[in-house]
Design an enzyme around this catalytic site. Sequence first.
Site, PDB file in Angstrom:
ATOM      1  N   GLY A  29       0.826  -1.207   0.000  1.00 22.75           N
ATOM      2  CA  GLY A  29       0.000   0.000   0.000  1.00 22.75           C
ATOM      3  C   GLY A  29       0.856   1.251   0.000  1.00 22.75           C
ATOM      4  N   SER A  30       0.199   2.402   0.019  1.00 21.62           N
ATOM      5  CA  SER A  30       0.953   3.654  -0.092  1.00 21.62           C
ATOM      6  C   SER A  30       1.783   3.933   1.167  1.00 21.62           C
ATOM      7  CB  SER A  30      -0.013   4.813  -0.375  1.00 21.62           C
ATOM      8  OG  SER A  30      -1.011   4.890   0.615  1.00 21.62           O
ATOM      9  N   ASP A  84      -6.474  -0.156   6.761  1.00 17.71           N
ATOM     10  CA  ASP A  84      -7.571   0.713   6.322  1.00 17.71           C
ATOM     11  C   ASP A  84      -8.333   1.273   7.509  1.00 17.71           C
ATOM     12  OD1 ASP A  84      -7.264   0.319   3.415  1.00 17.71           O
ATOM     13  OD2 ASP A  84      -7.656  -1.758   3.946  1.00 17.71           O
ATOM     14  N   LYS A  94      -8.023  -4.669   6.757  1.00 16.20           N
ATOM     15  CA  LYS A  94      -6.976  -4.522   5.750  1.00 16.20           C
ATOM     16  C   LYS A  94      -7.483  -5.108   4.423  1.00 16.20           C
ATOM     17  CE  LYS A  94      -2.761  -5.433   6.583  1.00 16.20           C
ATOM     18  NZ  LYS A  94      -2.502  -4.273   5.718  1.00 16.20           N
ATOM     19  N   GLU A 103      -0.702 -10.714   3.053  1.00 11.83           N
ATOM     20  CA  GLU A 103      -0.399  -9.913   4.254  1.00 11.83           C
ATOM     21  C   GLU A 103      -0.667 -10.735   5.515  1.00 11.83           C
ATOM     22  OE1 GLU A 103      -1.391  -5.456   2.483  1.00 11.83           O
ATOM     23  OE2 GLU A 103      -2.966  -6.541   3.514  1.00 11.83           O
TER      24      GLU A 103
END
Length: 218
Positions: A29-30, A84, A94, A103
Amino acid sequence: MTQDELKQAAAEAALDFVIHGSIVGVGTGSTANFFIDGLGRMKDRIRGAVASSEASAQRLAAHGITLFDLNDVTELPVYVDGADEIDASLAMIKGGGGALTREKIVAAVATRFVCICDATKQVATLGRFPLPVEIIPMARAQVARALTALGGRPVLREGFITDNGNLILDVHGLQLADPIAFESELNQIVGVVTNGLFARRGADTLLLAAPGGVRRID
Ligand code: 5RP
């Protein structure tokens, strides 16, 4: 500060948790991307990394970080990843990036899960963010019916295939008062590969970035 600057601040703080000479578990992710970029600066002080997605593997490789297959690794002292949503017990939703299965697998091997987030991810009760569920393609309709029976509104993530060749249903409108029990219940639905609740094995440490600084919560 922008949300990206906050993500970067949390990611930079996580570099202090990296054990020198070890293999590091790396999320997706970012926010995880900022961590990977930081890890690139200290690549000579680690043995390498296990990636939780093809995207993270590519970014790690671009930094010249040695990649390990999880099956060849017996010890993973630290796994660093975003989320998230995260609640006070450090249970998470997530999978917004669709990498939930890998993950969860890498996190299961790690001794310590360090979650890196900007403060917008912290919630009192999980569930506002639609819960990602990775499913076997032929089970799509059957799993969707089962999720609807549990009170959710599953929506197929259009045009998305996971690294494992599966589909994602994003489930809206769930009441997640007991995320540990619900994670287990979802795992019983035939055709579900993984659900995005990380409650049975939540984070051990949260690094939460707000404009005032990065707060550590254990
Ligand atoms: C990917 C994930 C990510 O950790 C989650 O979606 C958060 O992403 P970002 O750091 O881009 O906000 O679970 O599957």
